[in-house]
Structure formats: C-alpha cells, structure tokens
Motif scaffolding. Structure first.
Motif, mmCIF file in Angstrom:
data_model
loop_
_atom_site.group_PDB
_atom_site.id
_atom_site.type_symbol
_atom_site.label_atom_id
_atom_site.label_comp_id
_atom_site.label_asym_id
_atom_site.label_seq_id
_atom_site.Cartn_x
_atom_site.Cartn_y
_atom_site.Cartn_z
ATOM 1 N N VAL A 152 0.731 -0.978 0.361
ATOM 2 C CA VAL A 152 0.322 -0.202 -0.238
ATOM 3 C C VAL A 152 1.002 1.050 -0.162
ATOM 4 O O VAL A 152 1.436 1.266 0.733
ATOM 5 N N ILE A 154 1.634 5.509 0.854
ATOM 6 C CA ILE A 154 1.075 6.091 1.698
ATOM 7 C C ILE A 154 2.051 7.417 0.739
ATOM 8 O O ILE A 154 2.881 7.590 0.442
ATOM 9 N N ILE A 166 -3.547 6.794 1.436
ATOM 10 C CA ILE A 166 -3.347 5.975 0.429
ATOM 11 C C ILE A 166 -3.434 6.391 -0.614
ATOM 12 O O ILE A 166 -4.290 6.882 -1.534
#
Length: 186
Positions: free
Chosen positions: A47, A49, A68
């Motif tokens: 993920v 960020i 995100i």
C-alpha cells in the motif's frame, strides 16, 4: 397437610433437577480444547502512502491521517491493485501505540471493486518507533503491527468469500508504503 408439602415441593423440583443433570452431562461431553484455527495466506498488499497530515492533539491523543495513493495486491486468493483515495486514520497514544483505522478500495484483477476497513494497532520500543517515523527500514520483528481487515463485497460475485471469513494481518511500515500479509482464519 403440612406433611405433604415438602414432598410436593420436591416433586415440582424434579424437572429442574433433570434439566440440571442433563446440562451437566452435555457439559461433560464438551472437548477440553477447541481446535486452533489455521491461517492461510490470502494475499499480500503493498500500500503506497503519502506524507502524514498532522491534525494535532485531540482529546489527549495525537491524530493524523495518512493518504493511501495506490498499491498492488498479489496472492493465491486475490490479485489486483489498491486504488488511490483511501486513508489511514491514526490516533497516537501517549505510550506511542498507534490505534489505526484504514479505509481503502481494491480493484481485483477481474475489475470488481472491493471495500476494505482495516483496524489495528502498531506499537514497540520508543527507539524502534522513532526509526520508523524517520523513514528507516526496520525489521518488522522488532515491533508489533497487526490488523483485522474486513471486506465489503458483492454477495453474489466471485469474491463473496471475502465477506464470509475472518482475516488477520501482519504488517510492516516503510518510508513510502505499508506491507500487509493478510491471512484467512480457517
């Protein structure tokens, strides 16, 4: 008449004794330990960020939001991509524990959109947390980072299994991404 009263009381109580003895027998048939559920790797997420957005102190805890910006999903049960637009809302307690609530979406490789709500905790020794905050790569074994993701999915689609199972995640924080290994609890 008083002579029969205790006997009548006893006769009325007999069904209760029978129920109690049946409950005891049923309890005796229970196993000593329930089976330990297995964990099966369902997917791995990377993920991406953005920079944390600091909100300041709110009700005695430091609040921040971490955007995100995208990412990938790879694994034996699901592949796809993490869509931009979600965020990780964190409450940092005075002891350094991060109470995390991430919300984001995944686009599966077949085009289906899946919603994820992922609460959890991250904590560890203050020097380790300081290294993570500075953007250093830190061995995930040095701190605790676990979450319990839940998936909102179409109940009649190929990903319906995600909405019927419990998941446990072990995670690691890096400078520009978070790695999530998500396991289905069997």
């Amino acid at each position: 008449m008083d002579r029969n009263l205790p006997r009548r009381s006893l006769l009325k109580a007999v069904p209760a004794f029978a129920l109690a003895s049946g409950a005891t027998a049923a309890h005796a048939a229970e196993p000593d330990a329930l089976p330990t559920p297995p964990l099966t790797l369902a997917m791995r997420l990377r993920v991406l960020i953005g920079a944390p957005q600091e909100l300041g102190m709110v009700d005695g805890v430091r609040k921040r939001v971490i955007p995100i910006t995208g990412g990938s999903v790879d694994g034996p049960r699901l592949t796809g991509k993490v869509l931009a637009g979600g965020a990780d809302w964190q409450s940092i307690r005075p002891d350094g524990t991060a109470d995390i609530l991430a919300r984001y979406s995944i686009e599966a490789s077949d085009g289906a959109i899946l919603s994820v709500v992922n609460p959890g905790y991250r904590h560890g020794p203050a020097p380790v947390l300081a290294r993570i905050a500075a953007g250093e790569a830190v061995d995930p074994a040095l701190y605790y980072f676990r979450t319990t993701p839940r998936f909102d999915v179409a109940s009649d689609g190929p990903h319906a299994w995600l909405g019927r199972a419990i998941f446990l995640c072990t995670a690691a924080r890096y400078k520009d991404h978070v790695r999530l290994d998500i396991f289905e609890v069997g």
